[in-house]
Design a protein around this motif. Structure first.
Motif, PDB file in Angstrom:
ATOM      1  N   PRO A   1       0.796  -1.233   0.000  1.00 29.02           N
ATOM      2  CA  PRO A   1       0.000   0.000   0.000  1.00 29.02           C
ATOM      3  C   PRO A   1       0.825   1.278   0.000  1.00 29.02           C
ATOM      4  CG  PRO A   1      -0.953  -1.596   1.509  1.00 29.02           C
ATOM      5  CD  PRO A   1       0.351  -2.167   1.064  1.00 29.02           C
ATOM      6  N   VAL A   2       1.910   1.317   0.787  1.00 32.14           N
ATOM      7  CA  VAL A   2       2.713   2.545   0.867  1.00 32.14           C
ATOM      8  C   VAL A   2       3.463   2.775  -0.437  1.00 32.14           C
ATOM      9  CG1 VAL A   2       4.630   3.685   2.050  1.00 32.14           C
ATOM     10  CG2 VAL A   2       2.917   2.442   3.373  1.00 32.14           C
ATOM     11  N   SER A   3       4.161   1.771  -0.927  1.00 34.61           N
ATOM     12  CA  SER A   3       4.926   1.946  -2.163  1.00 34.61           C
ATOM     13  C   SER A   3       4.008   2.226  -3.352  1.00 34.61           C
ATOM     14  CB  SER A   3       5.796   0.712  -2.437  1.00 34.61           C
ATOM     15  OG  SER A   3       5.046  -0.467  -2.360  1.00 34.61           O
ATOM     16  N   TYR A   4       2.818   1.640  -3.355  1.00 33.15           N
ATOM     17  CA  TYR A   4       1.846   1.902  -4.412  1.00 33.15           C
ATOM     18  C   TYR A   4       1.503   3.394  -4.462  1.00 33.15           C
ATOM     19  CZ  TYR A   4      -2.801   1.926  -6.658  1.00 33.15           C
ATOM     20  OH  TYR A   4      -3.887   2.193  -7.452  1.00 33.15           O
ATOM     21  N   ARG A   5       1.191   3.974  -3.292  1.00 32.78           N
ATOM     22  CA  ARG A   5       0.832   5.397  -3.270  1.00 32.78           C
ATOM     23  C   ARG A   5       2.026   6.279  -3.613  1.00 32.78           C
ATOM     24  NH1 ARG A   5      -2.676   3.495   0.632  1.00 32.78           N
ATOM     25  NH2 ARG A   5      -4.835   4.165   0.386  1.00 32.78           N
ATOM     26  N   GLN A   6       3.195   5.888  -3.175  1.00 33.14           N
ATOM     27  CA  GLN A   6       4.390   6.668  -3.501  1.00 33.14           C
ATOM     28  C   GLN A   6       4.667   6.647  -5.001  1.00 33.14           C
ATOM     29  OE1 GLN A   6       7.410   5.008  -0.935  1.00 33.14           O
ATOM     30  NE2 GLN A   6       6.900   6.397   0.740  1.00 33.14           N
ATOM     31  N   LEU A   7       4.481   5.504  -5.624  1.00 34.80           N
ATOM     32  CA  LEU A   7       4.695   5.415  -7.068  1.00 34.80           C
ATOM     33  C   LEU A   7       3.690   6.272  -7.835  1.00 34.80           C
ATOM     34  CD1 LEU A   7       5.462   1.609  -7.277  1.00 34.80           C
ATOM     35  CD2 LEU A   7       7.023   3.436  -8.002  1.00 34.80           C
ATOM     36  N   LEU A   8       2.420   6.243  -7.403  1.00 39.70           N
ATOM     37  CA  LEU A   8       1.429   7.098  -8.060  1.00 39.70           C
ATOM     38  C   LEU A   8       1.775   8.570  -7.876  1.00 39.70           C
ATOM     39  CD1 LEU A   8      -2.142   5.588  -7.477  1.00 39.70           C
ATOM     40  CD2 LEU A   8      -0.725   5.506  -9.525  1.00 39.70           C
TER      41      LEU A   8
ATOM     42  N   GLU B   1      -7.800   7.056   6.229  1.00 36.29           N
ATOM     43  CA  GLU B   1      -6.870   7.758   7.104  1.00 36.29           C
ATOM     44  C   GLU B   1      -5.644   6.913   7.444  1.00 36.29           C
ATOM     45  OE1 GLU B   1      -8.940   8.997  10.561  1.00 36.29           O
ATOM     46  OE2 GLU B   1     -10.251  10.412   9.510  1.00 36.29           O
ATOM     47  N   LEU B   2      -5.710   5.607   7.281  1.00 38.93           N
ATOM     48  CA  LEU B   2      -4.584   4.739   7.612  1.00 38.93           C
ATOM     49  C   LEU B   2      -3.486   4.883   6.573  1.00 38.93           C
ATOM     50  CD1 LEU B   2      -6.277   1.345   8.620  1.00 38.93           C
ATOM     51  CD2 LEU B   2      -5.824   3.348  10.048  1.00 38.93           C
ATOM     52  N   ASP B   3      -2.227   4.938   7.029  1.00 38.36           N
ATOM     53  CA  ASP B   3      -1.109   4.952   6.093  1.00 38.36           C
ATOM     54  C   ASP B   3      -1.085   3.677   5.254  1.00 38.36           C
ATOM     55  OD1 ASP B   3      -0.232   7.417   6.964  1.00 38.36           O
ATOM     56  OD2 ASP B   3       1.190   6.591   8.415  1.00 38.36           O
ATOM     57  N   SER B   4      -1.554   2.585   5.855  1.00 40.73           N
ATOM     58  CA  SER B   4      -1.522   1.286   5.178  1.00 40.73           C
ATOM     59  C   SER B   4      -2.874   0.914   4.583  1.00 40.73           C
ATOM     60  CB  SER B   4      -1.105   0.196   6.171  1.00 40.73           C
ATOM     61  OG  SER B   4      -2.060   0.108   7.236  1.00 40.73           O
ATOM     62  N   ALA B   5      -3.748   1.898   4.365  1.00 35.99           N
ATOM     63  CA  ALA B   5      -5.068   1.597   3.809  1.00 35.99           C
ATOM     64  C   ALA B   5      -4.939   0.876   2.473  1.00 35.99           C
ATOM     65  CB  ALA B   5      -5.857   2.891   3.625  1.00 35.99           C
ATOM     66  N   PRO B   6      -5.744  -0.146   2.233  1.00 35.48           N
ATOM     67  CA  PRO B   6      -5.654  -0.879   0.962  1.00 35.48           C
ATOM     68  C   PRO B   6      -5.941   0.039  -0.219  1.00 35.48           C
ATOM     69  CG  PRO B   6      -7.015  -2.058   2.548  1.00 35.48           C
ATOM     70  CD  PRO B   6      -6.777  -0.708   3.120  1.00 35.48           C
ATOM     71  N   PRO B   7      -5.051   0.123  -1.186  1.00 35.05           N
ATOM     72  CA  PRO B   7      -5.305   0.988  -2.350  1.00 35.05           C
ATOM     73  C   PRO B   7      -6.470   0.517  -3.206  1.00 35.05           C
ATOM     74  CG  PRO B   7      -2.967   0.446  -2.167  1.00 35.05           C
ATOM     75  CD  PRO B   7      -3.700  -0.469  -1.232  1.00 35.05           C
ATOM     76  N   ILE B   8      -6.697  -0.793  -3.212  1.00 33.24           N
ATOM     77  CA  ILE B   8      -7.775  -1.365  -4.025  1.00 33.24           C
ATOM     78  C   ILE B   8      -8.476  -2.437  -3.201  1.00 33.24           C
ATOM     79  CG2 ILE B   8      -8.388  -2.558  -6.158  1.00 33.24           C
ATOM     80  CD1 ILE B   8      -5.777  -1.531  -7.368  1.00 33.24           C
ATOM     81  N   LEU B   9      -9.798  -2.360  -3.161  1.00 35.74           N
ATOM     82  CA  LEU B   9     -10.615  -3.377  -2.518  1.00 35.74           C
ATOM     83  C   LEU B   9     -11.572  -3.969  -3.545  1.00 35.74           C
ATOM     84  CD1 LEU B   9     -11.598  -1.408   0.706  1.00 35.74           C
ATOM     85  CD2 LEU B   9     -10.042  -3.367   0.628  1.00 35.74           C
ATOM     86  N   THR B  10     -12.032  -5.184  -3.271  1.00 35.29           N
ATOM     87  CA  THR B  10     -13.177  -5.709  -4.006  1.00 35.29           C
ATOM     88  C   THR B  10     -14.312  -5.861  -3.018  1.00 35.29           C
ATOM     89  OG1 THR B  10     -12.359  -7.974  -3.688  1.00 35.29           O
ATOM     90  CG2 THR B  10     -11.853  -6.896  -5.783  1.00 35.29           C
ATOM     91  N   CYS B  11     -15.525  -5.591  -3.473  1.00 35.08           N
ATOM     92  CA  CYS B  11     -16.654  -5.609  -2.550  1.00 35.08           C
ATOM     93  C   CYS B  11     -17.932  -6.032  -3.245  1.00 35.08           C
ATOM     94  CB  CYS B  11     -16.829  -4.248  -1.882  1.00 35.08           C
ATOM     95  SG  CYS B  11     -16.953  -2.876  -3.019  1.00 35.08           S
ATOM     96  N   ARG B  12     -18.839  -6.562  -2.425  1.00 30.77           N
ATOM     97  CA  ARG B  12     -20.194  -6.905  -2.855  1.00 30.77           C
ATOM     98  C   ARG B  12     -21.159  -6.357  -1.825  1.00 30.77           C
ATOM     99  NH1 ARG B  12     -21.101 -13.103  -3.387  1.00 30.77           N
ATOM    100  NH2 ARG B  12     -23.143 -12.309  -3.991  1.00 30.77           N
TER     101      ARG B  12
END
Length: 378
Positions: A29-36, A96-107
């Protein structure tokens, strides 16, 4: 792939690239947001990955596009949708979490995650009295207007979902198309149909031990408070409580007999600063007056460094990058250390340190820990 119309600027191609980016090796999650933040789009970040990971032990290969196509098809077959971290309907407290999941799947009914939420967790091998207590508390909290969040495990989790149904969110450690535990297959489907079911792992992923702490951070992150009904020492429920406390949320526990080992976890939480509660009204009072400053003192957030990732886009990451990455790596050991301490000791700017850490992570040399800490990869 469904964009849901909630963020029209996210094209199908960019949504696909984001999924591929997150599924690529050594990206969390952290590296994903940093890359974006650094490259602006997931497509540009994917192009840059091989160069950024060049200090690794072999050539870097992003996730295969064909595997992402299969994943998207599986999400559709499951009747689920993707939810990206910057879409308007992404749960605000979780974000608000630094480690919040960048992508979720939901129903199910995603609006449930935007209503006041309380996490209710506890032991799998719970006593009959605790199961009834959890069901009664959940029903009363749902009646008071709260969405009850839990992890669909046996025991307390299942009772919480049943008591609050359909005002409940189930967060699972598997893919959105995998029912676990098997005895909760019907309950999971009911929640997906009338409540809300959330998964972070890709479809077809069977639950593994490492997935449950990740699931627990989502449970804690969705709610303004976490209530533990019954828990033994070293249980996953105590991990959820710890994560809630580190996120600055309310932590509550129902006390139990010191003669019952299944109550020792809750009693320990209370001794360490969780709020003792005995009725649903006490939980309602705590959470209705919650302003972001919890009354519990259990694992209060230590205020880790707040770095604006957009600074990475302005960073001139030139020829000195290799030397700085080596310098940062030399400061790391197997013991976790806060990123702000690395900034102080290295003398580099926050953006330079974060970029060096990103390169080390992509190369497989670094692991990120809860609370904004890092360590050498095992």
């Amino acid at each position: 792939m469904e964009s849901t119309g909630s963020q029209p600027t996210l094209s199908q191609a960019e949504a696909f690239a984001r999924i591929r980016l997150l599924r690529s090796p050594n990206i969390g999650p952290v590296s994903y947001r940093q890359l974006l933040a650094r490259f602006g789009t997931a497509a540009a970040a994917l192009d840059a990955l091989p160069d950024l990971a060049s200090r690794g032990r072999g050539p870097y290969r992003p996730a295969n596009a064909e595997s992402i196509e299969r994943e998207v098809a599986a999400v559709r077959r499951a009747g689920a949708r993707y939810l990206f971290h910057d879409q308007p309907d992404y749960p605000a407290l979780l974000a608000e979490l630094d480690s919040a999941p960048p992508i979720l799947t939901c129903r199910g009914r995603l609006a449930l995650a935007s209503e006041p939420c309380v996490a209710l967790v506890g032991a799998r091998n719970a006593s009959a009295a605790a199961v009834k207590l959890a069901r009664d508390f959940a029903a009363a909290l749902a009646e008071a207007g709260f969405t009850v969040v839990s992890g669909l495990a046996r025991g307390i989790d299942g009772a919480a979902h049943e008591g609050a149904f359909p005002q409940t969110i189930g967060v699972i450690a598997s893919g959105i198309d995998i029912a676990y535990p098997p005895q909760h297959t019907d309950l999971q489907e009911r929640i997906a149909s009338d409540g809300l079911l959330i998964a972070e792992q890709p479809p077809s992923t069977e639950p593994r031990g490492r997935h449950f702490p990740s699931r627990n951070r989502i449970i804690a992150g969705l709610a303004s408070g976490t209530l533990v009904v019954e828990a033994a020492p070293q249980s996953g429920s105590l991990i959820t409580a710890r994560l809630a406390g580190e996120a600055g949320r309310e932590v509550m526990a129902i006390p139990g007999s010191p003669l019952d080992p299944r109550a020792s976890g809750c009693n320990h939480l209370i001794r360490e600063g969780a709020v003792l509660v005995q009725t649903p009204d006490e939980v309602v009072e705590l959470l209705q007056s919650f302003t972001g400053a919890p009354r519990s003192t259990f694992r209060v957030s230590d205020g880790a460094e707040d770095f604006d990732y957009t600074e990475l886009a302005r960073l001139d990451w030139g020829e000195a990058r290799a030397d700085l990455s080596r310098d940062i790596a030399s400061l790391l050991t197997n013991a976790p250390i806060a990123v702000d301490e690395l900034i102080r000791q290295s003398g580099a700017t926050p953006a330079e340190v974060h970029m060096a850490l990103l390169e080390l992570e992509l190369a497989g040399d670094l692991e990120r820990q809860p609370g904004g800490e890092v360590r050498l990869a095992r």
